[in-house]
Enzyme design. Structure first.
Site, PDB file in Angstrom:
ATOM      1  N   HIS A  92       0.852  -1.188   0.000  1.00 34.26           N
ATOM      2  CA  HIS A  92       0.000   0.000   0.000  1.00 34.26           C
ATOM      3  C   HIS A  92       0.890   1.241   0.000  1.00 34.26           C
ATOM      4  O   HIS A  92       1.742   1.402   0.873  1.00 34.26           O
ATOM      5  CB  HIS A  92      -0.897  -0.025   1.246  1.00 34.26           C
ATOM      6  CG  HIS A  92      -1.890   1.082   1.312  1.00 34.26           C
ATOM      7  ND1 HIS A  92      -3.126   1.008   0.703  1.00 34.26           N
ATOM      8  CD2 HIS A  92      -1.842   2.295   1.931  1.00 34.26           C
ATOM      9  CE1 HIS A  92      -3.801   2.117   0.952  1.00 34.26           C
ATOM     10  NE2 HIS A  92      -3.043   2.913   1.688  1.00 34.26           N
TER      11      HIS A  92
ATOM     12  N   SER B 192       2.959   1.724  10.492  1.00 38.65           N
ATOM     13  CA  SER B 192       3.835   1.874  11.663  1.00 38.65           C
ATOM     14  C   SER B 192       3.921   0.600  12.482  1.00 38.65           C
ATOM     15  O   SER B 192       4.995   0.239  12.976  1.00 38.65           O
ATOM     16  CB  SER B 192       3.322   3.014  12.558  1.00 38.65           C
ATOM     17  OG  SER B 192       3.269   4.212  11.836  1.00 38.65           O
TER      18      SER B 192
ATOM     19  N   ASP C 214       1.000   5.436  -0.004  1.00 37.64           N
ATOM     20  CA  ASP C 214       0.258   6.672   0.251  1.00 37.64           C
ATOM     21  C   ASP C 214       0.931   7.847  -0.444  1.00 37.64           C
ATOM     22  O   ASP C 214       2.069   8.203  -0.122  1.00 37.64           O
ATOM     23  CB  ASP C 214       0.195   6.961   1.751  1.00 37.64           C
ATOM     24  CG  ASP C 214      -0.762   6.044   2.482  1.00 37.64           C
ATOM     25  OD1 ASP C 214      -1.723   5.560   1.857  1.00 37.64           O
ATOM     26  OD2 ASP C 214      -0.557   5.817   3.692  1.00 37.64           O
TER      27      ASP C 214
ATOM     28  N   HIS D 196      -2.769   4.739  -3.075  1.00 39.61           N
ATOM     29  CA  HIS D 196      -3.792   5.551  -2.412  1.00 39.61           C
ATOM     30  C   HIS D 196      -3.427   7.028  -2.596  1.00 39.61           C
ATOM     31  O   HIS D 196      -2.459   7.513  -2.017  1.00 39.61           O
ATOM     32  CB  HIS D 196      -3.825   5.162  -0.925  1.00 39.61           C
ATOM     33  CG  HIS D 196      -4.748   5.976  -0.100  1.00 39.61           C
ATOM     34  ND1 HIS D 196      -4.673   5.983   1.279  1.00 39.61           N
ATOM     35  CD2 HIS D 196      -5.768   6.798  -0.418  1.00 39.61           C
ATOM     36  CE1 HIS D 196      -5.606   6.786   1.759  1.00 39.61           C
ATOM     37  NE2 HIS D 196      -6.279   7.296   0.755  1.00 39.61           N
TER      38      HIS D 196
ATOM     39  N   GLY E 109       1.223   8.983   9.837  1.00 36.93           N
ATOM     40  CA  GLY E 109       1.245   7.633  10.389  1.00 36.93           C
ATOM     41  C   GLY E 109       1.198   7.655  11.901  1.00 36.93           C
ATOM     42  O   GLY E 109       1.275   8.712  12.540  1.00 36.93           O
TER      43      GLY E 109
ATOM     44  N   ASP F 215      -7.453   1.340   6.846  1.00 36.25           N
ATOM     45  CA  ASP F 215      -6.114   1.908   6.973  1.00 36.25           C
ATOM     46  C   ASP F 215      -6.075   2.867   8.157  1.00 36.25           C
ATOM     47  O   ASP F 215      -6.820   3.833   8.193  1.00 36.25           O
ATOM     48  CB  ASP F 215      -5.755   2.646   5.678  1.00 36.25           C
ATOM     49  CG  ASP F 215      -4.334   3.185   5.667  1.00 36.25           C
ATOM     50  OD1 ASP F 215      -3.584   2.965   6.633  1.00 36.25           O
ATOM     51  OD2 ASP F 215      -3.974   3.839   4.666  1.00 36.25           O
TER      52      ASP F 215
END
Length: 196
Positions: free
Chosen positions: A11, A176, A13, A44, A122, A153
Site C-alpha cells: 500500500h 507503523s 500513500d 492511495h 502515520g 487503513d
C-alpha cells in the site's frame, strides 16, 4: 523484505500537502518501487484532483488506484476512467464521511478503503467508530449481493485487526505497526493469521 513477506499487496500513500497536511512522494518513487516489489501495488492518492493522474498511476504499475470520495466531484466518471486504464478502482472515505454516500456507486467499485485515522500522518490512534462503520458498509455490500472488498487503513494492530475482520473487513493496511517493529516479517505473518 516485503517480497519475502506474506503481505498480499504493498500500500503506497501519495500525499500532496493540500488535500492532507503532509507531503510524501510521487510517481518516480512509485515507479522505482514497482521495479523491485513483486507484490501488487495498491496506490492511495490523498491529493486534490486525483483524476488528473490516472495515466501516471497506471503506467507506474499500480494494481489498485484509490481515490477519495471527498476529492472527486464526478466520482462515477473517475472510477470508470481508472478501470479503463487497466486498474482496479478503490474509493476512500475519511473518518467523518458516512458509508451511505456510496449507495449509488458501490456496485461500480472494486474496493472501499475506510480511513480509521485522519489521513496524512502515520502512527495515529485508531478511531473506534471505524468498527461500526465497517459493519455498516459490509451490510450494504451484502444486501446488494456484491463482492466489493473493504480495506481499512490506520491504527491497525493485532487487536484492532481482529475486531475489524469480525466486522467485515477484507484487507488490513498496517504501516507503523509493521515497520516500527523489531521483526516486520513476523508481524506481517501474525497479522495474516488473525481470525475474527
Amino acid at each position: 523484505m516485503i517480497n519475502r513477506s506474506e503481505a498480499d499487496w504493498l500500500h503506497l500513500d501519495v500525499m500532496d500537502g493540500v488535500f492532507v497536511p503532509n507531503i510524501s512522494f510521487g510517481f518516480p518513487v512509485i515507479e522505482a518501487v514497482a521495479k523491485e516489489c513483486k507484490k501488487p501495488l495498491d496506490v492511495h492518492l490523498m491529493i486534490v484532483e486525483p483524476q488528473k493522474f490516472i495515466a501516471e498511476v497506471a503506467s507506474a504499475g499500480a494494481y489498485m488506484m484509490n481515490v477519495h470520495y471527498e476529492a472527486c466531484q464526478h466520482l462515477h466518471r473517475v472510477v470508470y476512467a481508472i478501470k479503463d486504464a487497466g486498474m482496479k478502482a478503490g474509493v476512500t472515505l475519511n473518518p467523518h464521511t458516512p458509508v451511505e454516500l456510496l449507495e449509488d456507486i458501490i456496485a461500480d467499485v472494486d474496493m472501499v478503503l475506510l480511513m480509521s485515522v485522519n489521513p496524512g500522518f502515520g502512527a495515529q490512534k485508531f478511531i473506534e467508530h471505524s468498527i461500526a462503520k465497517t459493519a455498516c458498509l459490509k451490510r450494504m455490500i451484502s444486501s446488494k449481493g456484491l463482492d466489493t472488498l473493504i480495506e481499512i487503513d490506520g491504527g491497525v494492530n493485532f487487536d484492532t485487526g481482529r475486531r475489524l475482520l469480525a466486522a467485515g473487513a477484507d484487507v488490513l493496511v498496517a504501516g507503523s505497526f509493521v515497520f516500527k517493529s523489531e521483526n516486520p516479517l513476523s508481524v506481517i505473518k501474525e497479522l495474516k493469521q488473525i481470525s475474527p
